[in-house]
Design an enzyme around this catalytic site. Structure first.
Site, PDB file in Angstrom:
ATOM      1  N   ASP A 149     -11.878   2.326   3.635  1.00  0.00           N
ATOM      2  CA  ASP A 149     -12.219   0.918   3.419  1.00  0.00           C
ATOM      3  C   ASP A 149     -13.712   0.760   3.115  1.00  0.00           C
ATOM      4  O   ASP A 149     -14.121  -0.229   2.517  1.00  0.00           O
ATOM      5  CB  ASP A 149     -11.880   0.098   4.671  1.00  0.00           C
ATOM      6  N   LYS A 156       0.840  -1.214   0.000  1.00  0.00           N
ATOM      7  CA  LYS A 156       0.000   0.000   0.000  1.00  0.00           C
ATOM      8  C   LYS A 156       0.865   1.249   0.000  1.00  0.00           C
ATOM      9  O   LYS A 156       0.567   2.232  -0.671  1.00  0.00           O
ATOM     10  CB  LYS A 156      -0.952  -0.031   1.209  1.00  0.00           C
ATOM     11  N   GLN A 182      -4.985  -2.270   9.395  1.00  0.00           N
ATOM     12  CA  GLN A 182      -4.744  -3.554   8.737  1.00  0.00           C
ATOM     13  C   GLN A 182      -5.309  -4.702   9.584  1.00  0.00           C
ATOM     14  O   GLN A 182      -5.018  -4.809  10.766  1.00  0.00           O
ATOM     15  CB  GLN A 182      -3.234  -3.739   8.513  1.00  0.00           C
TER      16      GLN A 182
END
Lengths: 360, 360
Positions: free
Chosen positions: A187, A120, A164
């Protein structure tokens, strides 16, 4: 999603016997492709398939098909999207001096999580998005994680926050995810976002990255969605369910197949569009697929492979060798949906920064 | 939901010609029941249907069926639920001295809205729930409505707040509904509630009343849901969409049929459970129904009826005369889902009061 099951829909023994392009159609008998089913397929492309169940592969099996499915190249589309984001980030910086920022919080020492976070960061760098990273030890307290989330919530240079997963077992995942400001929930997993996604006349602030990537692939390949039958296999919060909601927003007629569905094959065979996200290697066989269907395969599953130096290789939920002979288009595993997820995360971070700064 | 369409799935002319119990099977040609389709139905109850399209009804049509569908008596179930709520309200009052309270805000002079509000008040009275009512003139400002909502949000004797819709056109419905505290949103329409309803492992604070009533009817009649095929016709925020989410939570395999669906009849015919909420009188014909299916009909539609003193009568989305010969169970219109909606509103108000006061 990455359950370690060892099945294989190809058979190297059989492959040597058959005059195929490069992939055998026959599969080990885990969800056997029956002769009856295959000859019942009435293909618009004059697909004619002959097979038999194949724990004892038959040399009489043969395949005649005009064209194999178009490969939906997620890697290339993701690259194109990253280029577009790169240009937008530059335009925004030039115009108002703002650079989008993504913060990632990683707790613990899982190697796979560390790899995802590293990827990422790289992806952010490649498009000019600032990345902020916090690494906390496995035995951190929930309170410590919440403190960092709170800091990023208040930090105007951060436009997206990503925790995460999975978190260490002593932490309450829901508490931690709920602490992320809805304006920075890139997200898209906040229930308020999911609710807005489900409701007509409402719009989510962010669409979850993987399902957004699936739909984006359909769009970029010009696959019509409106009025089409779409079957989503799997009903997870992060892929299956939001993917179904997205397809319905685009006027598809959706059915959702899951572990309790009694006749998944029969239902899936009605679909013009299939999105599979169950983490079962090669579960969707050729006999499940309507000729000409478009297949988006989200599964990334390791299967035993003695020839690979790692001892395994990655396959999708869909038996690619079979499906690619019947579908009109299909994503490969890897290089299909995978690269799209990170591209959509970058897209969501850009969307967030534009919204906060009212930049069109 | 109450669109003024005038169609009729019964034909009094035909009825006189046929040896039916009391209802004709033949229908005017609005969604014709074709002979081919009917004889293709392989019924577990040896249902044998013969028909022809029937703007010019044929005297050769005949019907042979063993038993008509069980009538799902929503009126009686709603009465039973109200009795249970009554007992719970009394128990709560005795134990902790708290009486649940429901506040209703009505803006404007719509007669139908006034009737709904009056019925809700009566229902509250009948189970011992306190009701609070605010009536505001049509030309009130959004600010005035918001002021009352804010007051009820802060009032500890109010456990549920309901803004009667539709609001006058000069008001922003979304702003007003969003102002209702999520803890008092007994309608369950807040996106956060819908999001939680959609997500596995999350629970909504309130489930929208009408879909909750539909599922409650299935439960009380012992209809199995897990693993069944369920088709929801209509995808509205208030009925279709949440009904589909509820069925999926109970492990049904759902398909959602809507105005853009190309083959609604074919898909509906696969269903073990049908919930219809589209507001199209008699749209779902006998030929749409799998023999033995269970039908929950949410539609309440006026159709022309010269014999009625009002000039119309109310029918469902489903052609009852036909469906009741094919389904195993069906809700009538009226007396089916209708009475359940208010019962579920009372139930949600009780749930809210119990939650706030931690009363089991």
């Amino acid at each position: 999603m990455a359950s370690m099951m060892f099945t294989d829909c190809s058979s190297s023994t059989t492959a040597r016997l058959l005059p195929f392009r490069h992939n055998p159609l026959l599969c080990r008998n885990n969800g056997v492709v029956s002769l009856r089913r295959l000859i019942n397929l009435s293909s618009p492309r004059s697909l004619r398939l002959h097979s038999s169940s194949s724990l004892s592969p038959s040399p009489t099996a043969s395949l005649a098909t005009e064209t194999p499915a178009k490969v939906i190249d997620g890697k290339s589309v993701a690259k194109q999207i990253r280029d577009e984001i790169n240009a937008e980030v530059a335009r925004m910086k030039d115009a108002i001096g703002i650079v989008p920022g993504l913060a990632v919080i990683l707790v613990g020492d899982r190697k796979d999580s560390a790899t995802y976070v590293r990827n990422k960061k790289k992806a952010c760098d490649s498009v000019g998005i600032n990345s902020f990273e916090v690494r906390l030890p496995e035995d951190s307290t929930e309170q410590e994680v919440l403190k960092f989330i709170s800091g990023f919530n208040d930090d105007s240079s951060v436009h997206g926050i990503l925790v995460q997963l999975p978190l260490p077992p002593h932490m309450n995942e829901q508490n931690i995810l709920n602490a992320v400001s809805i304006e920075k929930d890139v997200d898209g997993f906040h229930p308020l976002n999911i609710g807005r996604l489900a409701m007509r006349g409402r719009d989510p602030l962010f669409v979850p990255c993987t399902p957004k990537g699936c739909i984006e692939l359909l769009h970029r390949y010009g696959v019509p969605i409106k009025g089409k039958r779409a079957v989503v296999i799997g009903r997870s919060n992060i892929v299956g369910m939001p993917a179904a909601l997205l397809l319905q927003r685009e006027d598809a007629t959706i059915s959702i197949v899951h572990s309790r569905t009694k006749n998944p094959e029969e239902i899936t065979r009605q679909a013009d569009i299939i999105i599979s996200a169950v983490g079962q290697p090669n579960m969707v066989r050729g006999s499940w697929i309507k000729p000409g269907a478009v297949i988006i395969d989200v599964g990334i599953n390791p299967v035993e492979d003695e020839k690979s130096p790692r001892g395994y290789r990655l396959v999708g939920d869909v038996c690619y060798e079979e499906a690619s002979q019947i579908a009109s288009a299909i994503t490969p595993v890897t290089g299909g949906v995978g690269p799209m997820t990170i591209a959509m995360l970058l897209s969501n971070t850009l969307v967030s920064a534009k919204r906060v700064h009212n930049f069109q």
